[in-house]
Write a protein that holds these residues in place. Structure first.
Motif, PDB file in Angstrom:
ATOM      1  N   GLN A 203      -1.273  24.569  59.485  1.00 54.39           N
ATOM      2  CA  GLN A 203       0.161  24.116  59.749  1.00 54.39           C
ATOM      3  C   GLN A 203       0.267  23.448  60.954  1.00 54.39           C
ATOM      4  O   GLN A 203       0.884  22.332  61.130  1.00 54.39           O
ATOM      5  CB  GLN A 203       0.864  25.455  60.032  1.00 54.39           C
ATOM      6  N   ALA A 204      -0.720  23.638  62.032  1.00 56.11           N
ATOM      7  CA  ALA A 204      -0.640  22.967  63.422  1.00 56.11           C
ATOM      8  C   ALA A 204      -1.059  21.527  62.987  1.00 56.11           C
ATOM      9  O   ALA A 204      -0.459  20.639  63.837  1.00 56.11           O
ATOM     10  CB  ALA A 204      -1.499  23.641  64.266  1.00 56.11           C
ATOM     11  N   ARG A 205      -1.609  21.443  62.123  1.00 57.12           N
ATOM     12  CA  ARG A 205      -2.248  19.862  62.046  1.00 57.12           C
ATOM     13  C   ARG A 205      -1.234  19.252  60.902  1.00 57.12           C
ATOM     14  O   ARG A 205      -1.861  18.017  60.490  1.00 57.12           O
ATOM     15  CB  ARG A 205      -3.733  19.793  61.411  1.00 57.12           C
ATOM     16  N   GLN A 206      -0.360  19.827  60.479  1.00 54.29           N
ATOM     17  CA  GLN A 206       0.440  19.314  59.541  1.00 54.29           C
ATOM     18  C   GLN A 206      -0.388  19.004  58.347  1.00 54.29           C
ATOM     19  O   GLN A 206      -0.164  17.703  57.478  1.00 54.29           O
ATOM     20  CB  GLN A 206       1.290  18.136  60.011  1.00 54.29           C
ATOM     21  N   ALA A 207      -1.338  19.770  57.933  1.00 51.20           N
ATOM     22  CA  ALA A 207      -2.105  19.323  56.832  1.00 51.20           C
ATOM     23  C   ALA A 207      -1.376  19.359  55.546  1.00 51.20           C
ATOM     24  O   ALA A 207      -0.431  20.296  55.219  1.00 51.20           O
ATOM     25  CB  ALA A 207      -3.469  20.163  56.757  1.00 51.20           C
ATOM     26  N   GLN A 208      -1.823  18.647  54.378  1.00 50.86           N
ATOM     27  CA  GLN A 208      -1.338  18.989  52.867  1.00 50.86           C
ATOM     28  C   GLN A 208      -1.749  20.203  52.367  1.00 50.86           C
ATOM     29  O   GLN A 208      -2.867  20.010  51.878  1.00 50.86           O
ATOM     30  CB  GLN A 208      -1.508  17.560  52.391  1.00 50.86           C
ATOM     31  N   PHE A 209      -1.051  21.304  52.400  1.00 49.17           N
ATOM     32  CA  PHE A 209      -1.768  22.420  51.789  1.00 49.17           C
ATOM     33  C   PHE A 209      -0.602  23.055  50.993  1.00 49.17           C
ATOM     34  O   PHE A 209       0.524  23.334  51.371  1.00 49.17           O
ATOM     35  CB  PHE A 209      -2.593  23.319  52.764  1.00 49.17           C
ATOM     36  N   HIS A 210      -0.874  23.950  50.007  1.00 50.63           N
ATOM     37  CA  HIS A 210      -0.073  25.003  49.436  1.00 50.63           C
ATOM     38  C   HIS A 210      -0.960  26.450  49.327  1.00 50.63           C
ATOM     39  O   HIS A 210      -2.065  26.505  49.123  1.00 50.63           O
ATOM     40  CB  HIS A 210       0.092  24.447  47.852  1.00 50.63           C
ATOM     41  N   GLU A 211      -0.064  27.529  49.698  1.00 54.60           N
ATOM     42  CA  GLU A 211      -0.391  28.769  49.631  1.00 54.60           C
ATOM     43  C   GLU A 211       0.280  29.395  48.629  1.00 54.60           C
ATOM     44  O   GLU A 211       1.480  29.439  48.589  1.00 54.60           O
ATOM     45  CB  GLU A 211      -0.168  29.363  51.045  1.00 54.60           C
ATOM     46  N   ILE A 212      -0.666  30.148  47.921  1.00 50.79           N
ATOM     47  CA  ILE A 212      -0.215  31.142  46.715  1.00 50.79           C
ATOM     48  C   ILE A 212      -0.686  32.437  47.099  1.00 50.79           C
ATOM     49  O   ILE A 212      -1.896  32.894  47.235  1.00 50.79           O
ATOM     50  CB  ILE A 212      -0.745  30.839  45.239  1.00 50.79           C
ATOM     51  N   LEU A 213       0.446  33.239  47.609  1.00 49.96           N
ATOM     52  CA  LEU A 213      -0.032  34.882  47.825  1.00 49.96           C
ATOM     53  C   LEU A 213       0.353  35.487  46.456  1.00 49.96           C
ATOM     54  O   LEU A 213       1.357  35.409  45.964  1.00 49.96           O
ATOM     55  CB  LEU A 213       0.869  35.385  48.750  1.00 49.96           C
ATOM     56  N   MET A 214      -0.833  36.198  46.044  1.00 46.67           N
ATOM     57  CA  MET A 214      -0.786  36.899  44.776  1.00 46.67           C
ATOM     58  C   MET A 214      -0.508  38.326  44.894  1.00 46.67           C
ATOM     59  O   MET A 214      -1.368  39.149  45.297  1.00 46.67           O
ATOM     60  CB  MET A 214      -2.186  36.788  43.985  1.00 46.67           C
ATOM     61  N   PRO A 215       0.671  38.710  44.506  1.00 49.56           N
ATOM     62  CA  PRO A 215       1.174  40.125  44.606  1.00 49.56           C
ATOM     63  C   PRO A 215       0.103  41.127  44.078  1.00 49.56           C
ATOM     64  O   PRO A 215      -0.137  40.904  42.796  1.00 49.56           O
ATOM     65  CB  PRO A 215       2.538  40.290  44.164  1.00 49.56           C
ATOM     66  N   ASN A 216      -0.214  42.008  44.917  1.00 53.66           N
ATOM     67  CA  ASN A 216      -0.804  43.236  44.466  1.00 53.66           C
ATOM     68  C   ASN A 216      -2.421  42.834  43.845  1.00 53.66           C
ATOM     69  O   ASN A 216      -2.861  43.622  42.996  1.00 53.66           O
ATOM     70  CB  ASN A 216      -0.100  44.321  43.352  1.00 53.66           C
ATOM     71  N   VAL A 217      -2.857  41.842  44.186  1.00 49.33           N
ATOM     72  CA  VAL A 217      -4.055  41.363  43.701  1.00 49.33           C
ATOM     73  C   VAL A 217      -5.125  41.630  44.929  1.00 49.33           C
ATOM     74  O   VAL A 217      -4.793  41.289  45.967  1.00 49.33           O
ATOM     75  CB  VAL A 217      -4.022  40.055  43.376  1.00 49.33           C
ATOM     76  N   GLY A 218      -6.207  42.255  44.347  1.00 49.05           N
ATOM     77  CA  GLY A 218      -7.388  42.368  45.480  1.00 49.05           C
ATOM     78  C   GLY A 218      -8.218  41.392  45.323  1.00 49.05           C
ATOM     79  O   GLY A 218      -8.168  39.883  45.120  1.00 49.05           O
ATOM     80  N   HIS A 219      -9.701  41.602  45.606  1.00 52.89           N
ATOM     81  CA  HIS A 219     -10.503  40.550  45.998  1.00 52.89           C
ATOM     82  C   HIS A 219     -11.118  40.283  44.567  1.00 52.89           C
ATOM     83  O   HIS A 219     -12.543  40.841  44.275  1.00 52.89           O
ATOM     84  CB  HIS A 219     -11.541  41.025  47.027  1.00 52.89           C
ATOM     85  N   THR A 220     -10.589  39.834  43.657  1.00 55.00           N
ATOM     86  CA  THR A 220     -11.044  39.486  42.154  1.00 55.00           C
ATOM     87  C   THR A 220     -10.593  38.428  41.417  1.00 55.00           C
ATOM     88  O   THR A 220      -9.371  37.688  41.884  1.00 55.00           O
ATOM     89  CB  THR A 220     -10.990  40.973  41.575  1.00 55.00           C
ATOM     90  N   THR A 221     -11.118  37.765  40.552  1.00 57.30           N
ATOM     91  CA  THR A 221     -10.702  36.912  39.505  1.00 57.30           C
ATOM     92  C   THR A 221     -10.127  37.692  38.289  1.00 57.30           C
ATOM     93  O   THR A 221      -9.721  37.002  37.270  1.00 57.30           O
ATOM     94  CB  THR A 221     -11.673  35.788  39.297  1.00 57.30           C
ATOM     95  N   VAL A 222     -10.413  38.898  38.156  1.00 54.19           N
ATOM     96  CA  VAL A 222      -9.872  39.639  36.894  1.00 54.19           C
ATOM     97  C   VAL A 222      -8.667  40.205  37.040  1.00 54.19           C
ATOM     98  O   VAL A 222      -8.461  41.463  37.503  1.00 54.19           O
ATOM     99  CB  VAL A 222     -11.114  40.596  36.646  1.00 54.19           C
ATOM    100  N   HIS A 223      -7.587  39.408  36.551  1.00 51.79           N
ATOM    101  CA  HIS A 223      -6.314  39.981  36.684  1.00 51.79           C
ATOM    102  C   HIS A 223      -5.424  39.005  35.536  1.00 51.79           C
ATOM    103  O   HIS A 223      -5.920  38.073  35.428  1.00 51.79           O
ATOM    104  CB  HIS A 223      -5.672  40.040  38.157  1.00 51.79           C
ATOM    105  N   PRO A 224      -4.462  39.612  35.382  1.00 50.93           N
ATOM    106  CA  PRO A 224      -3.662  38.999  34.109  1.00 50.93           C
ATOM    107  C   PRO A 224      -2.938  37.383  34.519  1.00 50.93           C
ATOM    108  O   PRO A 224      -2.993  36.839  33.626  1.00 50.93           O
ATOM    109  CB  PRO A 224      -2.427  40.049  33.687  1.00 50.93           C
ATOM    110  N   ARG A 225      -2.932  37.381  35.713  1.00 52.75           N
ATOM    111  CA  ARG A 225      -2.125  36.147  36.346  1.00 52.75           C
ATOM    112  C   ARG A 225      -3.112  34.925  36.858  1.00 52.75           C
ATOM    113  O   ARG A 225      -2.689  34.018  37.381  1.00 52.75           O
ATOM    114  CB  ARG A 225      -1.028  36.404  37.147  1.00 52.75           C
ATOM    115  N   PHE A 226      -4.560  35.211  36.586  1.00 53.04           N
ATOM    116  CA  PHE A 226      -5.440  34.417  37.275  1.00 53.04           C
ATOM    117  C   PHE A 226      -5.097  32.835  36.839  1.00 53.04           C
ATOM    118  O   PHE A 226      -5.253  31.971  37.517  1.00 53.04           O
ATOM    119  CB  PHE A 226      -7.014  34.881  36.720  1.00 53.04           C
ATOM    120  N   ASP A 227      -5.114  32.601  35.507  1.00 49.85           N
ATOM    121  CA  ASP A 227      -4.888  31.495  34.881  1.00 49.85           C
ATOM    122  C   ASP A 227      -3.705  30.687  35.534  1.00 49.85           C
ATOM    123  O   ASP A 227      -3.591  29.601  35.699  1.00 49.85           O
ATOM    124  CB  ASP A 227      -4.715  31.510  33.551  1.00 49.85           C
TER     125      ASP A 227
END
Length: 324
Positions: A203-227
């Motif tokens: 944010q300080a560098r005004q970088a071009q980025f997008h953040e997706i916070l995934m509700p109730n998801v832990g450290h995994t790729t195995v969940h219904p909304r991964f795709d």
């Protein structure tokens, strides 16, 4: 010479024009990679056509994750995007930790080999990584550790806890767009400060980025909304374009633009002072002529082909064609 030798080795792979899921095991015998054994896992959609250029996703599995498992996580994404997935085995470790960081070079050899056998869109090459290699994917792109022309990077549940990970040192935070996916129950989000430091730095560098916070998801790729989350990232990255990229890494690109929806365009200036944006129709009619600072949005009357002209007080001028 080392790159050439390894490229020739990879070029001998018997996967030319294969589709579906497959892998190749290789031993690299150069002085830098003394008998290094690595597996490359691939997925090529059944819809692949050699007459068309395709998106390429280079993928880095998390520490302890097999490359074929992470490749399989991305299969639905590849089918949706008509993209090729090439997953690098980092030996179960973070890619920049192995062999003094030289293993990053294997990304270049993997890219060269896929490009030699398949029709790749060089403007649609993306890097993604999970966990420790989500963090390292950020380093690879933003610290310019490779010559692969990445159009964007997706760190998925990045383990941002490594002493070598220093967001303020990023050389090109304005050049390669970033989409970060992080679960709200992920240990690296809830218990450690490093991810939040990264967001603050971008944010300080005004970088071009997008953040997706995934509700109730832990450290995994195995969940219904991964795709769903991954496809959201690819949509963001494919609609974010840098204009006027300079060769010297110490300089940021003067402009960026982003398509938003079907008829809206956002333009960003990374230079001090006012910038000018003009949008013309295909027949040369002036639709917009606006002075702006930092960012400006435009709502176009309809879908179609337009010309975007950008200039700034430093005398830099660019024109790009917009297809909406």
């Amino acid at each position: 010479m080392m790159r050439l030798c390894l490229f020739l080795l990879l070029s001998s792979m018997a996967f030319a024009q294969s589709t579906g899921s497959f892998h190749q095991d290789h031993t690299f015998n150069t002085s830098d990679f003394n008998n290094l054994n690595r597996r490359f896992s691939f997925y090529v959609p059944a819809t692949y056509q050699a007459s068309q250029n395709h998106t390429l996703i280079l993928a880095l599995p998390g520490c302890g994750v097999a490359p074929n498992d992470f490749r399989d996580d991305l299969r639905n994404i590849a089918d949706s995007l008509d993209a090729i997935v090439a997953c690098l085995d980092a030996g179960g470790n973070a890619i920049t930790d192995e062999y003094g960081g030289r293993e990053v070079k294997l990304l270049e050899y993997l890219y060269d080999s896929v490009q030699a056998h398949y029709s790749i869109d060089s403007n649609a090459v993306y890097l993604t990584g999970f966990s420790c290699n989500g963090r390292e994917a950020m380093r690879v792109v933003l610290e310019e550790l490779t010559t692969v022309p990445f159009a964007g990077v997706i760190p998925y549940s990045g383990a941002f806890n490594h002493p070598n990970f220093n967001p303020p040192s990023f050389a090109r935070s304005q050049v390669s767009p970033v989409c970060l996916c992080m679960g709200t129950r992920d240990y690296f989000y809830t218990q450690l400060p490093y991810y939040h430091d990264l967001i603050d730095s971008l944010q300080a560098r005004q970088a071009q980025f997008h953040e997706i916070l995934m509700p109730n998801v832990g450290h995994t790729t195995v969940h219904p909304r991964f795709d769903e989350y991954m496809l959201d990232c690819f949509e963001y990255l494919s609609n974010t374009t840098t204009i006027g990229l300079r060769e010297d890494s110490g300089q940021e690109a003067p402009f960026q633009y982003r398509r938003q929806g079907e008829k809206e365009v956002w333009v960003y200036s990374n230079s001090p002072g006012k910038a000018r944006a003009k949008i013309l129709s295909l027949d040369g009619k002036m639709l917009f002529d606006v002075l702006f600072q930092d960012e400006q949005s435009f709502s176009l009357p309809q879908k179609g082909i337009y010309f975007l002209q950008l200039s700034n007080t430093q005398g830099q001028q660019y024109e790009v064609k917009l297809a909406l």
